[in-house]
Design a protein around this motif. Structure first.
Motif, PDB file in Angstrom:
ATOM      1  N   ILE A  45      31.155 -34.579  14.832  1.00 10.88           N
ATOM      2  CA  ILE A  45      29.957 -33.561  15.041  1.00 10.88           C
ATOM      3  C   ILE A  45      29.607 -32.872  13.763  1.00 10.88           C
ATOM      4  O   ILE A  45      28.627 -32.733  13.256  1.00 10.88           O
ATOM      5  CB  ILE A  45      30.237 -32.465  16.378  1.00 10.88           C
ATOM      6  CG1 ILE A  45      30.147 -33.344  17.355  1.00 10.88           C
ATOM      7  CG2 ILE A  45      29.175 -31.318  16.061  1.00 10.88           C
ATOM      8  CD1 ILE A  45      30.404 -32.594  18.654  1.00 10.88           C
ATOM      9  N   VAL A  46      30.675 -32.466  12.968  1.00  9.17           N
ATOM     10  CA  VAL A  46      30.423 -31.809  11.602  1.00  9.17           C
ATOM     11  C   VAL A  46      29.922 -32.832  10.850  1.00  9.17           C
ATOM     12  O   VAL A  46      29.112 -32.483  10.094  1.00  9.17           O
ATOM     13  CB  VAL A  46      32.087 -31.345  10.997  1.00  9.17           C
ATOM     14  CG1 VAL A  46      31.829 -30.898   9.575  1.00  9.17           C
ATOM     15  CG2 VAL A  46      32.267 -30.078  11.936  1.00  9.17           C
ATOM     16  N   GLY A  47      30.461 -34.131  10.909  1.00  7.64           N
ATOM     17  CA  GLY A  47      29.940 -35.201   9.908  1.00  7.64           C
ATOM     18  C   GLY A  47      28.260 -35.420  10.049  1.00  7.64           C
ATOM     19  O   GLY A  47      27.762 -35.233   9.103  1.00  7.64           O
ATOM     20  N   VAL A  48      27.994 -35.285  11.667  1.00  2.98           N
ATOM     21  CA  VAL A  48      26.610 -35.712  11.844  1.00  2.98           C
ATOM     22  C   VAL A  48      25.674 -34.612  11.199  1.00  2.98           C
ATOM     23  O   VAL A  48      24.829 -34.721  10.720  1.00  2.98           O
ATOM     24  CB  VAL A  48      26.614 -36.178  13.291  1.00  2.98           C
ATOM     25  CG1 VAL A  48      25.228 -36.018  13.669  1.00  2.98           C
ATOM     26  CG2 VAL A  48      27.210 -37.276  13.687  1.00  2.98           C
ATOM     27  N   ILE A  49      26.236 -33.332  11.666  1.00  5.05           N
ATOM     28  CA  ILE A  49      25.505 -32.206  11.389  1.00  5.05           C
ATOM     29  C   ILE A  49      25.038 -32.137  10.019  1.00  5.05           C
ATOM     30  O   ILE A  49      24.271 -31.937   9.337  1.00  5.05           O
ATOM     31  CB  ILE A  49      26.060 -30.883  11.902  1.00  5.05           C
ATOM     32  CG1 ILE A  49      25.712 -31.018  13.481  1.00  5.05           C
ATOM     33  CG2 ILE A  49      25.374 -29.446  11.218  1.00  5.05           C
ATOM     34  CD1 ILE A  49      26.516 -29.774  14.211  1.00  5.05           C
ATOM     35  N   CYS A  68      31.136 -41.027   8.233  1.00  2.00           N
ATOM     36  CA  CYS A  68      31.765 -40.179   7.480  1.00  2.00           C
ATOM     37  C   CYS A  68      32.940 -39.545   8.390  1.00  2.00           C
ATOM     38  O   CYS A  68      34.233 -39.416   7.770  1.00  2.00           O
ATOM     39  CB  CYS A  68      30.846 -39.046   6.875  1.00  2.00           C
ATOM     40  SG  CYS A  68      29.886 -39.499   5.766  1.00  2.00           S
ATOM     41  N   GLY A  69      32.642 -39.104   9.492  1.00  2.00           N
ATOM     42  CA  GLY A  69      33.854 -38.652  10.482  1.00  2.00           C
ATOM     43  C   GLY A  69      34.771 -39.479  10.581  1.00  2.00           C
ATOM     44  O   GLY A  69      36.026 -39.137  10.781  1.00  2.00           O
ATOM     45  N   ALA A  70      34.292 -40.747  11.200  1.00  2.00           N
ATOM     46  CA  ALA A  70      35.451 -41.797  11.131  1.00  2.00           C
ATOM     47  C   ALA A  70      36.282 -42.183  10.057  1.00  2.00           C
ATOM     48  O   ALA A  70      37.332 -42.297  10.280  1.00  2.00           O
ATOM     49  CB  ALA A  70      34.804 -43.141  11.873  1.00  2.00           C
ATOM     50  N   VAL A  71      35.632 -42.142   8.799  1.00  2.00           N
ATOM     51  CA  VAL A  71      36.414 -42.579   7.736  1.00  2.00           C
ATOM     52  C   VAL A  71      37.529 -41.331   7.440  1.00  2.00           C
ATOM     53  O   VAL A  71      38.559 -41.811   7.040  1.00  2.00           O
ATOM     54  CB  VAL A  71      35.521 -42.846   6.655  1.00  2.00           C
ATOM     55  CG1 VAL A  71      36.185 -42.845   5.466  1.00  2.00           C
ATOM     56  CG2 VAL A  71      34.805 -44.160   6.924  1.00  2.00           C
ATOM     57  N   ALA A  72      36.967 -40.212   7.657  1.00  2.00           N
ATOM     58  CA  ALA A  72      37.699 -39.316   7.413  1.00  2.00           C
ATOM     59  C   ALA A  72      39.180 -39.070   8.319  1.00  2.00           C
ATOM     60  O   ALA A  72      40.172 -39.041   8.126  1.00  2.00           O
ATOM     61  CB  ALA A  72      37.204 -37.870   7.639  1.00  2.00           C
TER      62      ALA A  72
END
Length: 89
Positions: A45-49, A68-72
């Motif tokens: 959610i943080v990545g998407v926002i 981005c969230g998935a790679v993190a």
């Protein structure tokens, strides 16, 4: 899939979002009252926002944020498993 293929999927200007997601995930992991299963969703959610705030609201921005969230999360797991594997030997 090779790492270079994944790098080509994420816009280079968004690597800062990957780093921010990684830090958010680390902070949440250290927080006792946050269940582990929620961290992946929170980071996503943080990545998407973050990406949508940077690039504007669009389908591509949402996909970039999820990536981005998935790679993190994936990168964090790679580090943890490498450390665990080196300790087992």
């Amino acid at each position: 899939m090779e790492w270079s293929a994944i790098q080509n999927l994420i816009d280079p200007q968004l690597l800062i979002v990957v780093a921010v997601c990684w830090v958010i995930g680390y902070i949440l992991k250290q927080t006792p009252r946050v269940p582990d299963w929620t961290i992946v969703y929170a980071v996503g959610i943080v990545g998407v926002i973050a990406v949508c705030l940077m690039l504007g609201w669009s389908v591509e921005s949402i996909l970039q944020g999820v990536l981005c969230g998935a790679v993190a999360v994936y990168g964090n797991q790679l580090v943890k498993q490498a450390v665990k594997g080196s300790q087992d030997e």
